[in-house]
Write a protein that holds these residues in place. Structure first.
Motif, PDB file in Angstrom:
ATOM      1  N   UNK A   1       0.829  -1.209   0.000  1.00  0.00           N
ATOM      2  CA  UNK A   1       0.000   0.000   0.000  1.00  0.00           C
ATOM      3  C   UNK A   1       0.859   1.253   0.000  1.00  0.00           C
ATOM      4  N   UNK A   2       1.972   1.206   0.748  1.00  0.00           N
ATOM      5  CA  UNK A   2       2.831   2.384   0.856  1.00  0.00           C
ATOM      6  C   UNK A   2       3.457   2.759  -0.477  1.00  0.00           C
ATOM      7  N   UNK A   3       3.778   1.761  -1.309  1.00  0.00           N
ATOM      8  CA  UNK A   3       4.393   2.055  -2.613  1.00  0.00           C
ATOM      9  C   UNK A   3       3.364   2.039  -3.733  1.00  0.00           C
ATOM     10  N   UNK A   4       2.091   1.830  -3.390  1.00  0.00           N
ATOM     11  CA  UNK A   4       1.025   1.742  -4.391  1.00  0.00           C
ATOM     12  C   UNK A   4       1.388   0.710  -5.454  1.00  0.00           C
ATOM     13  N   UNK A   5       1.505  -0.525  -5.007  1.00  0.00           N
ATOM     14  CA  UNK A   5       1.919  -1.607  -5.901  1.00  0.00           C
ATOM     15  C   UNK A   5       0.973  -1.748  -7.095  1.00  0.00           C
ATOM     16  N   UNK A   6      -0.346  -1.552  -6.830  1.00  0.00           N
ATOM     17  CA  UNK A   6      -1.306  -1.666  -7.923  1.00  0.00           C
ATOM     18  C   UNK A   6      -1.067  -0.630  -9.010  1.00  0.00           C
ATOM     19  N   UNK A   7      -0.840   0.625  -8.620  1.00  0.00           N
ATOM     20  CA  UNK A   7      -0.582   1.675  -9.595  1.00  0.00           C
ATOM     21  C   UNK A   7       0.704   1.437 -10.364  1.00  0.00           C
ATOM     22  N   UNK A   8       1.741   0.972  -9.664  1.00  0.00           N
ATOM     23  CA  UNK A   8       3.006   0.676 -10.343  1.00  0.00           C
ATOM     24  C   UNK A   8       2.833  -0.440 -11.367  1.00  0.00           C
ATOM     25  N   UNK A   9       2.068  -1.464 -11.005  1.00  0.00           N
ATOM     26  CA  UNK A   9       1.855  -2.582 -11.931  1.00  0.00           C
ATOM     27  C   UNK A   9       1.070  -2.123 -13.155  1.00  0.00           C
ATOM     28  N   UNK A  10       0.097  -1.243 -12.947  1.00  0.00           N
ATOM     29  CA  UNK A  10      -0.661  -0.731 -14.100  1.00  0.00           C
ATOM     30  C   UNK A  10       0.266   0.014 -15.056  1.00  0.00           C
ATOM     31  N   UNK A  11       1.133   0.868 -14.506  1.00  0.00           N
ATOM     32  CA  UNK A  11       2.059   1.638 -15.346  1.00  0.00           C
ATOM     33  C   UNK A  11       3.010   0.706 -16.083  1.00  0.00           C
ATOM     34  N   UNK A  12       3.586  -0.260 -15.373  1.00  0.00           N
ATOM     35  CA  UNK A  12       4.561  -1.173 -15.977  1.00  0.00           C
ATOM     36  C   UNK A  12       3.918  -1.988 -17.099  1.00  0.00           C
ATOM     37  N   UNK A  13       2.758  -2.587 -16.822  1.00  0.00           N
ATOM     38  CA  UNK A  13       2.107  -3.432 -17.828  1.00  0.00           C
ATOM     39  C   UNK A  13       1.587  -2.598 -18.996  1.00  0.00           C
ATOM     40  N   UNK A  14       1.105  -1.381 -18.713  1.00  0.00           N
ATOM     41  CA  UNK A  14       0.585  -0.535 -19.780  1.00  0.00           C
ATOM     42  C   UNK A  14       1.684  -0.201 -20.781  1.00  0.00           C
ATOM     43  N   UNK A  15       2.834   0.223 -20.278  1.00  0.00           N
ATOM     44  CA  UNK A  15       3.925   0.561 -21.190  1.00  0.00           C
ATOM     45  C   UNK A  15       4.502  -0.684 -21.854  1.00  0.00           C
ATOM     46  N   UNK A  16       4.506  -1.811 -21.144  1.00  0.00           N
ATOM     47  CA  UNK A  16       4.980  -3.048 -21.759  1.00  0.00           C
ATOM     48  C   UNK A  16       4.058  -3.466 -22.906  1.00  0.00           C
ATOM     49  N   UNK A  17       2.747  -3.350 -22.694  1.00  0.00           N
ATOM     50  CA  UNK A  17       1.781  -3.732 -23.731  1.00  0.00           C
ATOM     51  C   UNK A  17       1.868  -2.804 -24.947  1.00  0.00           C
ATOM     52  N   UNK A  18       2.338  -1.587 -24.746  1.00  0.00           N
ATOM     53  CA  UNK A  18       2.452  -0.658 -25.873  1.00  0.00           C
ATOM     54  C   UNK A  18       3.807  -0.788 -26.560  1.00  0.00           C
ATOM     55  N   UNK A  19       4.882  -0.826 -25.786  1.00  0.00           N
ATOM     56  CA  UNK A  19       6.227  -0.772 -26.366  1.00  0.00           C
ATOM     57  C   UNK A  19       6.664  -2.100 -26.981  1.00  0.00           C
ATOM     58  N   UNK A  20       6.303  -3.215 -26.371  1.00  0.00           N
ATOM     59  CA  UNK A  20       6.718  -4.515 -26.925  1.00  0.00           C
ATOM     60  C   UNK A  20       6.127  -4.749 -28.318  1.00  0.00           C
ATOM     61  N   UNK A  21       4.816  -4.531 -28.527  1.00  0.00           N
ATOM     62  CA  UNK A  21       4.291  -4.679 -29.898  1.00  0.00           C
ATOM     63  C   UNK A  21       4.926  -3.709 -30.893  1.00  0.00           C
ATOM     64  N   UNK A  22       5.220  -2.481 -30.446  1.00  0.00           N
ATOM     65  CA  UNK A  22       5.860  -1.537 -31.351  1.00  0.00           C
ATOM     66  C   UNK A  22       7.224  -2.039 -31.813  1.00  0.00           C
ATOM     67  N   UNK A  23       7.909  -2.770 -30.933  1.00  0.00           N
ATOM     68  CA  UNK A  23       9.225  -3.298 -31.284  1.00  0.00           C
ATOM     69  C   UNK A  23       9.142  -4.554 -32.146  1.00  0.00           C
ATOM     70  N   UNK A  24       8.097  -5.362 -31.930  1.00  0.00           N
ATOM     71  CA  UNK A  24       8.010  -6.659 -32.608  1.00  0.00           C
ATOM     72  C   UNK A  24       7.116  -6.660 -33.842  1.00  0.00           C
ATOM     73  N   UNK A  25       6.355  -5.581 -34.030  1.00  0.00           N
ATOM     74  CA  UNK A  25       5.402  -5.570 -35.145  1.00  0.00           C
ATOM     75  C   UNK A  25       6.105  -5.725 -36.492  1.00  0.00           C
ATOM     76  N   UNK A  26       7.272  -5.123 -36.636  1.00  0.00           N
ATOM     77  CA  UNK A  26       7.974  -5.196 -37.923  1.00  0.00           C
ATOM     78  C   UNK A  26       8.410  -6.611 -38.269  1.00  0.00           C
ATOM     79  N   UNK A  27       8.492  -7.492 -37.281  1.00  0.00           N
ATOM     80  CA  UNK A  27       8.917  -8.869 -37.520  1.00  0.00           C
ATOM     81  C   UNK A  27       7.757  -9.781 -37.907  1.00  0.00           C
ATOM     82  N   UNK A  28       6.528  -9.264 -37.816  1.00  0.00           N
ATOM     83  CA  UNK A  28       5.349 -10.065 -38.123  1.00  0.00           C
ATOM     84  C   UNK A  28       4.980  -9.934 -39.607  1.00  0.00           C
ATOM     85  N   UNK A  29       4.454 -11.003 -40.194  1.00  0.00           N
ATOM     86  CA  UNK A  29       4.088 -10.958 -41.620  1.00  0.00           C
ATOM     87  C   UNK A  29       3.088  -9.852 -41.948  1.00  0.00           C
ATOM     88  N   UNK A  30       2.133  -9.609 -41.032  1.00  0.00           N
ATOM     89  CA  UNK A  30       1.116  -8.583 -41.271  1.00  0.00           C
ATOM     90  C   UNK A  30       1.473  -7.236 -40.636  1.00  0.00           C
TER      91      UNK A  30
END
Length: 241
Positions: free
Chosen positions: A66-95
């Motif tokens: 609660x003191x470090x707001x673990x839930x908020x940190x996880x939302x930020x981490x996963x949100x940026x991971x879900x955005x940045x990882x596809x941006x990096x890997x999209x060029x390797x996909x056929x479509x």
């Protein structure tokens, strides 16, 4: 010094890229041990002085989360991971960016970022990003300024090493020095103007002056990217930035 080490590692006939990773693996433990020793030393000194820091009751796992707001940190981490990882890997996909999982992850990351302010306002007892910060004009503008400056710097500096090697036939030593000269200048001027601001007790105009110089540096970079500048010009532009 680092430029010559990099050159000896990656140049033809050098010790090889694997040793580059090995060197880091050897150096880091010694650096961490030195820092850890100092931390333990001053921790023991604080305990002997009966510092208020060590008089606080121990927190449970849930209280720490609660003191470090673990839930908020996880939302930020996963949100940026879900955005940045596809941006990096999209060029390797056929479509490319039309790949269904790429679209789904980017949309999910965007939804999580949009939901973050509401989560921070209503749910955590100690929010990682307090709602008052999100609605404060000065904080918002400062964040926007830093974000835009960081994006601009990253867009230009992340590729400057390869650009110098390929487009301007720099040696490895020259390309590494060009990549790091801006950071070295920031470190030196940061210490200098930190002392100046401490002595003069003036902050705003020094910061405004630095912002103007930074913008000039970006403007000059347009010229060196499209013209045929000398090596001296390239280094001077990085120093200005």
């Amino acid at each position: 010094m680092s430029a010559f080490i990099v050159s000896d590692i990656v140049s033809p006939g050098g010790i090889g890229w694997a040793w580059g990773i090995g060197i880091i693996a050897i150096i880091f433990p010694f650096g961490i041990c030195a820092i850890t020793f100092l931390l333990f030393k001053y921790q023991r000194r604080a305990k002997k002085l009966e510092s208020a820091l060590f008089q606080r009751p121990r927190m449970t796992i849930s209280e720490a989360a609660s003191a470090i707001d673990l839930g908020g940190l996880m939302i930020i981490i996963f949100a940026f991971a879900f955005i940045l990882i596809p941006l990096s890997l999209a060029a390797l996909q056929p479509q490319g960016f039309k790949t269904p999982w790429v679209i789904a992850l980017i949309v999910l990351g965007g939804v999580m970022l949009l939901a973050l302010p509401a989560y921070e306002k209503f749910i955590p007892a100690q929010p990682f990003v307090p709602w008052s910060w999100l609605t404060h004009r000065s904080i918002g503008l400062a964040f926007l300024l830093y974000f835009s400056d960081y994006m601009a710097a990253a867009a230009s500096h992340n590729f400057i090493y390869n650009w110098a090697l390929i487009a301007h036939n720099f040696t490895i030593v020259q390309a590494v020095n060009l990549s790091y000269i801006s950071s070295v200048m920031v470190f030196c001027t940061g210490m200098l103007f930190g002392l100046v601001m401490w002595k003069t007790k003036q902050y705003k105009w020094w910061i405004m002056g630095g912002a103007v110089i930074r913008i000039i540096g970006y403007g000059v970079m347009f010229r060196v990217r499209t013209a045929n500048p000398s090596k001296a010009e390239l280094f001077i532009v990085q120093l200005i930035q």
